[in-house]
Structures are given as C-alpha cells and as structure tokens.
Design a protein around this motif. Sequence first.
Motif, PDB file in Angstrom:
ATOM      1  N   THR A 262       0.818  -1.212   0.000  1.00 15.78           N
ATOM      2  CA  THR A 262       0.000   0.000   0.000  1.00 15.78           C
ATOM      3  C   THR A 262       0.855   1.267   0.000  1.00 15.78           C
ATOM      4  N   GLY A 263       2.168   1.109   0.177  1.00 14.86           N
ATOM      5  CA  GLY A 263       3.059   2.256   0.286  1.00 14.86           C
ATOM      6  C   GLY A 263       3.365   2.642   1.719  1.00 14.86           C
ATOM      7  N   ARG A 264       2.650   2.068   2.664  1.00 16.57           N
ATOM      8  CA  ARG A 264       2.941   2.349   4.076  1.00 16.57           C
ATOM      9  C   ARG A 264       4.344   1.829   4.395  1.00 16.57           C
ATOM     10  N   SER A 265       5.158   2.666   5.028  1.00 13.27           N
ATOM     11  CA  SER A 265       6.537   2.271   5.285  1.00 13.27           C
ATOM     12  C   SER A 265       7.072   2.978   6.514  1.00 13.27           C
ATOM     13  N   TRP A 266       8.093   2.384   7.086  1.00  9.08           N
ATOM     14  CA  TRP A 266       8.847   3.056   8.141  1.00  9.08           C
ATOM     15  C   TRP A 266      10.300   2.620   8.048  1.00  9.08           C
ATOM     16  N   ARG A 267      11.177   3.466   8.587  1.00  9.05           N
ATOM     17  CA  ARG A 267      12.614   3.221   8.479  1.00  9.05           C
ATOM     18  C   ARG A 267      13.314   3.830   9.688  1.00  9.05           C
ATOM     19  N   VAL A 268      14.292   3.108  10.248  1.00 11.46           N
ATOM     20  CA  VAL A 268      15.127   3.647  11.319  1.00 11.46           C
ATOM     21  C   VAL A 268      16.585   3.412  10.949  1.00 11.46           C
ATOM     22  N   GLY A 269      17.461   4.308  11.392  1.00 10.19           N
ATOM     23  CA  GLY A 269      18.874   4.166  11.072  1.00 10.19           C
ATOM     24  C   GLY A 269      19.743   4.855  12.100  1.00 10.19           C
ATOM     25  N   LEU A 270      21.002   4.461  12.141  1.00 11.35           N
ATOM     26  CA  LEU A 270      21.983   5.082  13.019  1.00 11.35           C
ATOM     27  C   LEU A 270      23.287   5.229  12.248  1.00 11.35           C
ATOM     28  N   ASP A 271      23.818   6.461  12.207  1.00 10.60           N
ATOM     29  CA  ASP A 271      25.082   6.753  11.546  1.00 10.60           C
ATOM     30  C   ASP A 271      26.086   7.256  12.571  1.00 10.60           C
ATOM     31  N   LEU A 272      27.314   6.755  12.482  1.00 14.13           N
ATOM     32  CA  LEU A 272      28.406   7.179  13.345  1.00 14.13           C
ATOM     33  C   LEU A 272      29.567   7.616  12.474  1.00 14.13           C
TER      34      LEU A 272
ATOM     35  N   ILE B 219      24.143  10.269  14.445  1.00 15.64           N
ATOM     36  CA  ILE B 219      22.812  10.712  14.009  1.00 15.64           C
ATOM     37  C   ILE B 219      21.853   9.526  14.063  1.00 15.64           C
ATOM     38  N   LEU B 220      20.787   9.653  14.846  1.00 20.11           N
ATOM     39  CA  LEU B 220      19.696   8.690  14.859  1.00 20.11           C
ATOM     40  C   LEU B 220      18.593   9.223  13.952  1.00 20.11           C
ATOM     41  N   SER B 221      18.130   8.406  13.014  1.00 17.46           N
ATOM     42  CA  SER B 221      17.139   8.886  12.047  1.00 17.46           C
ATOM     43  C   SER B 221      15.925   7.959  11.999  1.00 17.46           C
ATOM     44  N   GLY B 222      14.802   8.522  11.615  1.00 11.13           N
ATOM     45  CA  GLY B 222      13.583   7.748  11.440  1.00 11.13           C
ATOM     46  C   GLY B 222      12.672   8.408  10.426  1.00 11.13           C
ATOM     47  N   GLU B 223      11.887   7.614   9.735  1.00 11.42           N
ATOM     48  CA  GLU B 223      10.899   8.170   8.805  1.00 11.42           C
ATOM     49  C   GLU B 223       9.683   7.262   8.734  1.00 11.42           C
ATOM     50  N   TYR B 224       8.559   7.861   8.346  1.00 12.92           N
ATOM     51  CA  TYR B 224       7.306   7.112   8.296  1.00 12.92           C
ATOM     52  C   TYR B 224       6.413   7.658   7.190  1.00 12.92           C
ATOM     53  N   SER B 225       5.758   6.738   6.460  1.00 16.12           N
ATOM     54  CA  SER B 225       4.759   7.112   5.463  1.00 16.12           C
ATOM     55  C   SER B 225       3.493   6.308   5.712  1.00 16.12           C
ATOM     56  N   PRO B 226       2.323   6.942   5.733  1.00 15.33           N
ATOM     57  CA  PRO B 226       1.071   6.207   5.944  1.00 15.33           C
ATOM     58  C   PRO B 226       0.606   5.431   4.723  1.00 15.33           C
ATOM     59  N   GLY B 227       1.231   5.688   3.553  1.00 15.77           N
ATOM     60  CA  GLY B 227       0.854   4.970   2.339  1.00 15.77           C
ATOM     61  C   GLY B 227       0.587   5.903   1.179  1.00 15.77           C
ATOM     62  N   ARG B 228       0.357   5.306   0.008  1.00 16.49           N
ATOM     63  CA  ARG B 228       0.173   6.087  -1.217  1.00 16.49           C
ATOM     64  C   ARG B 228      -1.279   6.485  -1.432  1.00 16.49           C
ATOM     65  N   LEU B 229      -1.441   7.640  -2.069  1.00 19.02           N
ATOM     66  CA  LEU B 229      -2.727   8.064  -2.597  1.00 19.02           C
ATOM     67  C   LEU B 229      -2.696   7.801  -4.095  1.00 19.02           C
ATOM     68  N   LEU B 230      -3.809   7.285  -4.643  1.00 22.40           N
ATOM     69  CA  LEU B 230      -3.831   6.885  -6.054  1.00 22.40           C
ATOM     70  C   LEU B 230      -4.936   7.649  -6.788  1.00 22.40           C
ATOM     71  N   PRO B 231      -4.654   8.913  -7.178  1.00 20.35           N
ATOM     72  CA  PRO B 231      -5.710   9.707  -7.824  1.00 20.35           C
ATOM     73  C   PRO B 231      -6.072   9.223  -9.223  1.00 20.35           C
ATOM     74  N   PHE B 232      -5.082   8.748 -10.000  1.00 14.54           N
ATOM     75  CA  PHE B 232      -5.331   8.276 -11.355  1.00 14.54           C
ATOM     76  C   PHE B 232      -4.478   7.047 -11.617  1.00 14.54           C
ATOM     77  N   SER B 233      -4.813   6.286 -12.650  1.00 11.53           N
ATOM     78  CA  SER B 233      -4.009   5.129 -13.028  1.00 11.53           C
ATOM     79  C   SER B 233      -2.635   5.589 -13.501  1.00 11.53           C
ATOM     80  N   GLY B 234      -1.588   4.951 -12.995  1.00 14.97           N
ATOM     81  CA  GLY B 234      -0.235   5.305 -13.395  1.00 14.97           C
ATOM     82  C   GLY B 234       0.349   6.485 -12.666  1.00 14.97           C
ATOM     83  N   THR B 235      -0.319   6.988 -11.646  1.00 12.73           N
ATOM     84  CA  THR B 235       0.209   8.082 -10.833  1.00 12.73           C
ATOM     85  C   THR B 235      -0.061   7.780  -9.370  1.00 12.73           C
ATOM     86  N   ASP B 236       0.775   8.308  -8.500  1.00 12.75           N
ATOM     87  CA  ASP B 236       0.483   8.234  -7.072  1.00 12.75           C
ATOM     88  C   ASP B 236       1.145   9.391  -6.348  1.00 12.75           C
ATOM     89  N   LEU B 237       0.743   9.570  -5.096  1.00 10.52           N
ATOM     90  CA  LEU B 237       1.212  10.670  -4.259  1.00 10.52           C
ATOM     91  C   LEU B 237       1.488  10.081  -2.879  1.00 10.52           C
TER      92      LEU B 237
END
Length: 309
Positions: free
Chosen positions: A124-134, A173-191
Amino acid sequence: MAVLVCSPLWLGCATVLAADSDTVISWQEMQQVRTEGKSVWQLEIENDSLLLNRDDRYYTSGIHLQQTSYLRSDLEVSEYGWRFGQDLYTPTDIKLPPAQIPAIDHPYTGWLYAGMFHQKTAATGRSWRVGLDLGCIGHCAGGEWTQNHLHRLIQQPLPQGWSTQYRSEFGAILSGEYSPGRLLPFSGTDLTPRIKARFGNVITDASAQLEFRTGRLNALPYQPASYGFARIAASAIGYNATIEGGYFNREIPKVHAKHSGGEIEAGYLWQSDRYVLSASIIRRANEIKEVSNAVGAQNFVRLQFSCMM
C-alpha cells in the motif's frame, strides 16, 4: 502499537520500535533476511559540478555506498543494510586563500560516516525506516584529500581553504521516517506523504515531504518500474554542524544555520529485475542565516546506480 521517541530539545519525533510483530526489529528476522533474501549494492553521487557549470559551493559533493539485503513477499518488503558516505561543503569560491575567504560564507566542512538501517514497506506504500550513523566531522573526515584528488581527476581548480575548517568531532545521528501509504488519484500516478526526523550532534531536524510519481509504477521496492517523479520537502532545523561546527567543540560559529528550509527534486527512475538507474536535479533552499536567499539557494545533481545480486 507504535512507540514515539521525542527529542527533549525540540519538536523532532521519530517512529522507532513497536510491540507489534510486524514492525519490531529482531535479530532473528535480520538473519532470515540475510540468508534467504537478495542483496543490492547502490552507489549514489551528488555533485553541483554535474550541472556542467564547474561550480563548487555550499553542499558540493556527496558519495554514498550502500548494501541492502531484502526479503520480499506479496504484501511487503523487509530490508536490513549498511552504508558508508562522505559529504563535502565549501565556501562560494574555493580558489580563495584562507585570508581572502569572506567572513560570511559557508565554512569548509567534511562529514564522514558509516551506519546501519532497517526498513519495511507494504504494498500500500505504508513504510517506516530507522537508522543510526556514526562518524566524524572536521579534519578527520578527509574532505581536503577527497576534493583535491577529485579536482585533479576532472581538471578543476584545487581548493585553497580547507585549513580553515572547524575542529574534528565524533558524530552520531539517529534517524527515522514514516509514510502512511500512497494516494492513487489516477491510473499510473500516485502521491506519497512522508515525515522524517534526525537527531544528533551533527544535525537535528524534522521534515514533511510529498512525492509524486507518474509512469509504470511499482507497488513494492525492487520491482520493475519506469517513471518520472517530483518531491517537495519543508523542514525545521534544530542544529547543523556542517554550518556551525561540532556541537561539543564550543567553537564560535563562523555563520549560523537557519531554522527552516526545504528543497524540491525532479527526476526519472528506471528499474529492471537486476539494475536501477535514477537521475534527478535538486534545488535546496538557503541554509545560512547571514546569507540572502537569492545567494544561498543552490542546485545539484543526484545519480543513483543499483545492482541486485
């Protein structure tokens, strides 16, 4: 149930671990991904000279090598990986000797680091990511050596002012990101909306992003695709050591970082069953408080090459 870890310094919050078995980071899962999954090597190059204007200023170069192991099902992809990178920053004119560098300009800075990350992405596009850089910022980052050798190779002027950079400091640096998922307004496109946060003594910031894709899209990472994309991001900055020096060095900053910023990116990505090629142009807003927006904004190119083993 997700757990949010919030910096006591300011508004940066990162989604980290969860009690839910779908999102918890586990040694057992990492071993399974490493042994049963596939491997991907990625080289990313960011440079303002790729615009063919022979320009070096502010964020001038980034070289990032990444290895990822991923395991894909019909519903999601789980990834574990490591990365190594070096980012270089310079004043507006690298030909000037130290005594002639303007007082109000971006300082010479290098950031050398290695890190690890984990990411999960659903169909669905929902994603999360965590990372650590030294890593290390300052002389120990090797910025002078890298830029000198690169400029000799491409026959550009050698930088004269690396001796003026801030003192060396260990960085994390401790990093994190999150996406609730894609929006699909038209065929072949997403947001796709996404929030990101980083916390550490090199940089502390948070951003909200929106990415638009159009073309032959993939539902999951590492599936064949061919599409154009555009991304816009707005950010809030708590600290930026590439501008103000190491957080613990207590040096007097040459200039100060702005507390808000953003960037826009436009590009194209092609992906087969084995290879990925991506090229884009990024325009980043002025990051220095003492510099005007007309002078401080910059453009650079991002190239990515990936090979699945």
